[in-house]
Design an enzyme around this catalytic site. Structure first.
Site, PDB file in Angstrom:
ATOM      1  N   LYS A  14      41.512  35.653  38.994  1.00 35.64           N
ATOM      2  CA  LYS A  14      40.423  35.311  38.065  1.00 35.64           C
ATOM      3  C   LYS A  14      40.864  35.384  36.612  1.00 35.64           C
ATOM      4  O   LYS A  14      40.575  34.505  35.826  1.00 35.64           O
ATOM      5  CB  LYS A  14      39.272  36.329  38.214  1.00 35.64           C
ATOM      6  CG  LYS A  14      38.261  35.985  39.244  1.00 35.64           C
ATOM      7  CD  LYS A  14      37.152  37.016  39.244  1.00 35.64           C
ATOM      8  CE  LYS A  14      37.725  38.381  39.495  1.00 35.64           C
ATOM      9  NZ  LYS A  14      36.992  39.533  39.300  1.00 35.64           N
ATOM     10  N   ARG A  89      28.113  40.542  39.913  1.00 34.63           N
ATOM     11  CA  ARG A  89      28.853  41.089  41.047  1.00 34.63           C
ATOM     12  C   ARG A  89      27.918  41.513  42.168  1.00 34.63           C
ATOM     13  O   ARG A  89      28.377  41.911  43.228  1.00 34.63           O
ATOM     14  CB  ARG A  89      29.640  42.300  40.579  1.00 34.63           C
ATOM     15  CG  ARG A  89      31.148  42.069  40.569  1.00 34.63           C
ATOM     16  CD  ARG A  89      31.752  43.421  40.444  1.00 34.63           C
ATOM     17  NE  ARG A  89      33.154  43.550  40.525  1.00 34.63           N
ATOM     18  CZ  ARG A  89      34.046  43.213  39.627  1.00 34.63           C
ATOM     19  NH1 ARG A  89      33.708  42.556  38.575  1.00 34.63           N
ATOM     20  NH2 ARG A  89      35.300  43.527  39.793  1.00 34.63           N
ATOM     21  N   ARG A 128      50.833  44.150  40.153  1.00 32.29           N
ATOM     22  CA  ARG A 128      50.225  43.677  38.907  1.00 32.29           C
ATOM     23  C   ARG A 128      50.487  44.601  37.716  1.00 32.29           C
ATOM     24  O   ARG A 128      50.390  45.810  37.816  1.00 32.29           O
ATOM     25  CB  ARG A 128      48.718  43.541  39.109  1.00 32.29           C
ATOM     26  CG  ARG A 128      47.995  43.113  37.852  1.00 32.29           C
ATOM     27  CD  ARG A 128      46.709  42.431  38.144  1.00 32.29           C
ATOM     28  NE  ARG A 128      45.643  43.339  38.497  1.00 32.29           N
ATOM     29  CZ  ARG A 128      44.402  42.933  38.750  1.00 32.29           C
ATOM     30  NH1 ARG A 128      44.120  41.650  38.726  1.00 32.29           N
ATOM     31  NH2 ARG A 128      43.483  43.810  39.052  1.00 32.29           N
ATOM     32  N   ARG A 163      47.090  49.128  35.735  1.00 29.43           N
ATOM     33  CA  ARG A 163      45.723  49.638  35.645  1.00 29.43           C
ATOM     34  C   ARG A 163      45.533  50.839  36.560  1.00 29.43           C
ATOM     35  O   ARG A 163      46.074  50.883  37.661  1.00 29.43           O
ATOM     36  CB  ARG A 163      44.742  48.534  36.060  1.00 29.43           C
ATOM     37  CG  ARG A 163      44.304  47.682  34.910  1.00 29.43           C
ATOM     38  CD  ARG A 163      43.585  46.454  35.352  1.00 29.43           C
ATOM     39  NE  ARG A 163      42.563  46.692  36.360  1.00 29.43           N
ATOM     40  CZ  ARG A 163      41.767  45.747  36.839  1.00 29.43           C
ATOM     41  NH1 ARG A 163      41.896  44.508  36.390  1.00 29.43           N
ATOM     42  NH2 ARG A 163      40.872  46.010  37.751  1.00 29.43           N
ATOM     43  N   ARG A 174      37.312  48.590  46.266  1.00 33.77           N
ATOM     44  CA  ARG A 174      36.893  47.421  45.487  1.00 33.77           C
ATOM     45  C   ARG A 174      36.643  46.228  46.402  1.00 33.77           C
ATOM     46  O   ARG A 174      35.712  45.457  46.203  1.00 33.77           O
ATOM     47  CB  ARG A 174      37.963  47.060  44.446  1.00 33.77           C
ATOM     48  CG  ARG A 174      37.932  47.993  43.242  1.00 33.77           C
ATOM     49  CD  ARG A 174      39.270  48.069  42.563  1.00 33.77           C
ATOM     50  NE  ARG A 174      39.662  46.873  41.860  1.00 33.77           N
ATOM     51  CZ  ARG A 174      40.920  46.605  41.516  1.00 33.77           C
ATOM     52  NH1 ARG A 174      41.889  47.450  41.830  1.00 33.77           N
ATOM     53  NH2 ARG A 174      41.203  45.512  40.872  1.00 33.77           N
TER      54      ARG A 174
END
Ligand code: ADP
Length: 217
Positions: A14, A89, A128, A163, A174
């Site tokens: 995203k 969400r 990531r 993160r 998540r």
């Protein structure tokens, strides 16, 4: 005016797609995750609560997110549209967004849905890295997305960070939140004929071109 929503499971791409589209159409990329993360770095009670909640992978309460979003989309840079990443969400947030927009005579124009399977998303999460200064996103396991110098941002030379919520345990939480809370939002927009669906395993540039075809119609 382009009011666009981007919906996807965590790590579907995203952020990267939003950056491309936001540059192409000169509209701001608004990530509720990013807005909340910035607030969570403030050293006060609310910041600490926020940080704990986000570290656990749980959704932040609706009132907080809706207030943060409302304030952001009332800024002058949003008058020609914006790209919402990470909001709504859950179905309550989708209804709230409809109300916020209809109060000013607006509505959502397009909902871009990037789909990706659990294992691909998990692999992406563990590699990531992002730049805390300019928001660029990298992946140390992907030849096309590795930074030129390990751990350093190609764009602004800042040290990259991982993160706090990019680990396997938090990812599972998540992903579960996504299945439970966000899938109904996808159905909501599908019923309204606003949904355009793409395979999140494709390269972001390729997806952006397909999205552009739809936006130009
Ligand atoms: P990802 O999509 O990869 O989970 P984000 O940066 O969009 O990452 O979100 C990170 C965290 O921020 C979420 O796990 C959640 O705790 C919080 N968050 C972001 N957007 C929302 C939202 N609309 N409602 C509730 N919590 C949110």
């Amino acid at each position: 005016m382009k009011n666009i929503i981007l919906i996807a499971p965590p790590a579907a791409g995203k952020g990267t797609l939003s950056d491309i589209l936001s540059n192409r159409y000169n509209i701001p990329h608004i990530s509720t995750g990013e807005l909340l993360r910035e607030r969570s770095y403030v050293d006060d009670e609310f910041g600490i609560d926020l940080l704990c909640m986000m570290k656990s992978g749980k959704l932040v309460d609706d009132d907080t997110v809706i207030n943060v979003l409302k304030e952001r989309i009332s800024s002058s840079d949003c008058k020609n549209g914006y790209l919402l990443d990470g909001f709504p969400r859950n179905i309550n947030q989708a209804y709230s967004l409809d109300n916020i927009l209809s109060d000013v005579g607006l509505s959502i124009d397009y909902v871009i849905y990037l789909d990706i399977d659990y294992n691909t998303a998990l692999e992406r999460i563990t590699g990531r890295m992002s730049c805390p200064k300019c928001g660029a996103i990298y992946n140390k396991y992907n030849m096309l997305r590795k930074p030129k110098v390990e751990g350093i941002c190609d764009r602004c030379s800042s040290p990259l960070i991982t993160r706090a919520d990019d680990n396997e345990d938090t990812f599972k939480q998540r992903y579960d939140s996504y299945i439970e809370c966000t899938l109904p939002v996808i159905e909501y927009y599908r019923q309204k004929n606003k949904l355009a669906e793409f395979d999140g395993r494709l390269e972001s540039e390729q997806i952006a071109d397909m999205v552009s075809d739809i936006l130009m119609r």
